[in-house]
Write a protein that holds these residues in place. Structure first.
Motif, short mmCIF file in Angstrom:
data_model
loop_
_atom_site.label_atom_id
_atom_site.label_comp_id
_atom_site.label_asym_id
_atom_site.label_seq_id
_atom_site.Cartn_x
_atom_site.Cartn_y
_atom_site.Cartn_z
N ASN A 1 -37.12 19.29 -29.35
CA ASN A 1 -35.70 19.55 -29.61
C ASN A 1 -34.90 19.18 -28.35
O ASN A 1 -34.60 20.02 -27.51
CB ASN A 1 -35.50 21.02 -29.96
CG ASN A 1 -34.09 21.31 -30.45
OD1 ASN A 1 -33.16 20.57 -30.15
ND2 ASN A 1 -33.94 22.40 -31.18
N TYR A 2 -34.57 17.91 -28.24
CA TYR A 2 -33.90 17.41 -27.04
C TYR A 2 -32.58 18.14 -26.79
O TYR A 2 -32.21 18.42 -25.65
CB TYR A 2 -33.64 15.91 -27.15
CG TYR A 2 -34.88 15.07 -27.25
CD1 TYR A 2 -35.58 14.69 -26.10
CD2 TYR A 2 -35.38 14.65 -28.48
CE1 TYR A 2 -36.73 13.93 -26.17
CE2 TYR A 2 -36.53 13.88 -28.57
CZ TYR A 2 -37.21 13.53 -27.41
OH TYR A 2 -38.36 12.77 -27.50
N ALA A 3 -31.84 18.43 -27.86
CA ALA A 3 -30.52 19.06 -27.71
C ALA A 3 -30.63 20.42 -27.03
O ALA A 3 -29.70 20.85 -26.34
CB ALA A 3 -29.85 19.20 -29.07
N ARG A 4 -31.74 21.11 -27.21
CA ARG A 4 -31.93 22.43 -26.61
C ARG A 4 -32.62 22.35 -25.26
O ARG A 4 -32.29 23.08 -24.33
CB ARG A 4 -32.76 23.30 -27.57
CG ARG A 4 -33.04 24.71 -27.06
CD ARG A 4 -33.65 25.58 -28.14
NE ARG A 4 -33.99 26.89 -27.63
CZ ARG A 4 -35.20 27.22 -27.18
NH1 ARG A 4 -36.18 26.33 -27.18
NH2 ARG A 4 -35.43 28.44 -26.74
N ILE A 5 -33.60 21.44 -25.13
CA ILE A 5 -34.43 21.39 -23.93
C ILE A 5 -33.69 20.75 -22.76
O ILE A 5 -33.84 21.16 -21.60
CB ILE A 5 -35.75 20.66 -24.23
CG1 ILE A 5 -36.65 21.58 -25.08
CG2 ILE A 5 -36.46 20.25 -22.95
CD1 ILE A 5 -37.93 20.95 -25.53
N ILE A 6 -32.86 19.74 -23.01
CA ILE A 6 -32.16 19.06 -21.92
C ILE A 6 -31.31 20.04 -21.11
O ILE A 6 -31.43 20.09 -19.88
CB ILE A 6 -31.34 17.88 -22.46
CG1 ILE A 6 -32.29 16.75 -22.88
CG2 ILE A 6 -30.35 17.38 -21.41
CD1 ILE A 6 -31.61 15.63 -23.64
N PRO A 7 -30.43 20.83 -21.73
CA PRO A 7 -29.65 21.78 -20.90
C PRO A 7 -30.51 22.86 -20.27
O PRO A 7 -30.19 23.37 -19.20
CB PRO A 7 -28.64 22.38 -21.90
CG PRO A 7 -29.24 22.17 -23.24
CD PRO A 7 -30.01 20.89 -23.15
N MET A 8 -31.62 23.21 -20.91
CA MET A 8 -32.53 24.22 -20.36
C MET A 8 -33.14 23.73 -19.05
O MET A 8 -33.18 24.45 -18.03
CB MET A 8 -33.62 24.53 -21.38
CG MET A 8 -34.59 25.62 -21.00
SD MET A 8 -35.88 25.77 -22.27
CE MET A 8 -34.88 26.13 -23.73
N VAL A 9 -33.64 22.49 -19.04
CA VAL A 9 -34.23 21.91 -17.84
C VAL A 9 -33.16 21.71 -16.76
O VAL A 9 -33.38 22.01 -15.58
CB VAL A 9 -34.92 20.57 -18.18
CG1 VAL A 9 -35.34 19.83 -16.91
CG2 VAL A 9 -36.14 20.81 -19.06
N ASP A 10 -32.00 21.23 -17.17
CA ASP A 10 -30.90 21.00 -16.22
C ASP A 10 -30.50 22.30 -15.53
O ASP A 10 -30.33 22.34 -14.30
CB ASP A 10 -29.72 20.40 -16.98
CG ASP A 10 -28.56 20.04 -16.06
OD1 ASP A 10 -28.77 19.28 -15.10
OD2 ASP A 10 -27.44 20.53 -16.30
N TYR A 11 -30.35 23.37 -16.29
CA TYR A 11 -29.93 24.65 -15.72
C TYR A 11 -31.00 25.22 -14.80
O TYR A 11 -30.71 25.75 -13.72
CB TYR A 11 -29.61 25.63 -16.85
CG TYR A 11 -29.00 26.93 -16.37
CD1 TYR A 11 -27.67 26.99 -15.99
CD2 TYR A 11 -29.77 28.08 -16.29
CE1 TYR A 11 -27.11 28.18 -15.54
CE2 TYR A 11 -29.21 29.28 -15.85
CZ TYR A 11 -27.88 29.32 -15.47
OH TYR A 11 -27.34 30.48 -15.03
#
Length: 378
Positions: free
Chosen positions: A342-352
């Protein structure tokens, strides 16, 4: 409400960069729904299912024609002639690059990341270990962290008495990284010897790296030129021996590997995951991740078989660098999962998470929560 994806990234697409712009709005809608369904279920999507999902006055025949065009463009494929369609790796790369929209993390997710990465009472290696476990749990994938190199100038050193025959050796680097080691010492060692050893090492080490000073210190002790009594000298030797185990090349921490097996459907998939596990054990993987972090301006996404980090693994890697107090990239944090993560969820998670770790490094362990400002396309 979603916000367009805006994080700098490297995509290894082999197709034309303007491929998204060339799609009609109808084709975009159908392609987006196919990718969404694939991320959700991992299963092929047929025209009748899409007709129901879209809720539009499009017949299955019209949808089949659009799907055929998308397949001809290399964005979709069918496992079997009569089956529904799945996005190709090229299709996924194009989707992430041009169509993906992400929202912010939930407040619960932010609080979880803040608390799990907090440095209070823990050394940086412990923080990174916990961050890796946390990412694996939140993403339902494998979490990874590239830990920073340990050869840094020191600003503080001391020994703390813990009880008979035991002491805590504490090193603090100039950029605020704290290393703790438990030492076994002779029974009956007086506290004055710990103080003497700490003062001696502080005079020799502060402003220098441990590697640069170790040889000089051991030479002084061996030749008895060091102004230390025998017990204090034993403390110094024990401390140096303990710190010698530090990893000068950094370390790759991976947790939650078993989650990669949850998406395996065929023997070939299992073999690819096994190959990935083997790759994660090599120094080459660490070097490639560090290289990717060093050249990144933000999040990087590597998808599928053309993944330059772990070729032929059939997995995706979402990775972001983190920086020290001097704004130098010293490591990276990320997630490894199947291509249908789920790129839409994981990208901001990793970024944060990368921002939180960077704040921990930049404040010498005092956690400052990064801004939750929305991300906009650059």
């Amino acid at each position: 409400m979603t916000t367009p994806l805006s994080i700098k990234r490297t995509l290894q697409a082999t197709g034309r960069p303007d491929a998204v712009a060339e799609l009609s709005q109808r084709s975009r809608d159908i392609f987006r729904h196919i990718v969404d369904a694939y991320v959700e279920t991992g299963e092929p999507v047929g025209s009748r299912t899409l007709s129901r999902r879209l809720g539009l006055s499009l017949s299955p025949a019209t949808i089949r024609n659009v799907m055929a065009d998308l397949e001809e463009a290399g964005l979709l494929y069918a496992r079997h002639t009569s089956a529904g369609r799945l996005p190709t790796e090229l299709g996924l790369r194009m989707f992430v690059d041009g169509l993906l929209e992400i929202g912010g993390l939930t407040e619960d997710e932010r609080q979880t990341i803040d608390s799990e990465c907090a440095a209070s009472g823990r050394s940086l290696p412990q923080v990174l270990e916990q961050a890796t476990q946390m990412l694996a749990g939140l993403s339902h994938c494998a979490g990874l962290v590239v830990a920073p190199k340990s050869a840094r100038p020191l600003k503080h050193i001391e020994f703390v008495h813990l009880g008979p025959g035991r002491a805590l050796a504490v090193l603090v680097t100039e950029d605020g990284i704290v290393e703790n080691r438990i030492l076994d010492l002779p029974i009956g060692l007086p506290p004055s010897s710990l103080i003497e050893a700490g003062n001696y090492l502080a005079a020799k080490l502060v402003g220098r790296t441990l590697d640069a000073a170790r040889a000089d210190i051991m030479a002084e002790i061996s030749s008895q030129r060091a102004e230390l009594d025998q017990l204090a000298a034993k403390v110094v030797e024990a401390g140096l021996a303990s710190w010698a185990g530090g990893n000068k090349d950094g370390a790759l921490i991976v947790r939650g590997q078993s989650r990669l097996l949850e998406d395996v459907k065929e023997i070939a998939d299992l073999e690819r995951v096994r190959a990935l596990f083997a790759a994660l054990e090599t120094k080459e993987s660490l070097a490639r991740l560090l290289e990717a972090a060093d050249r990144a301006e933000g999040i990087q996404i590597f998808i599928g078989a053309q993944n330059e980090l772990f070729s032929l693994s059939g997995c995706s890697v979402v990775i972001a660098p983190y920086r020290d107090s001097d704004e130098r990239i010293v490591g990276a944090v990320g997630v490894i999962g199947p291509t249908r993560v789920n790129y839409a969820r994981i990208i901001p998670m990793v970024d944060y998470t990368a921002k939180v770790i960077g704040r921990v490094l930049g404040t010498g362990g005092a956690l400052i929560r990064p801004s939750g400002d929305p991300i906009t396309r650059s």
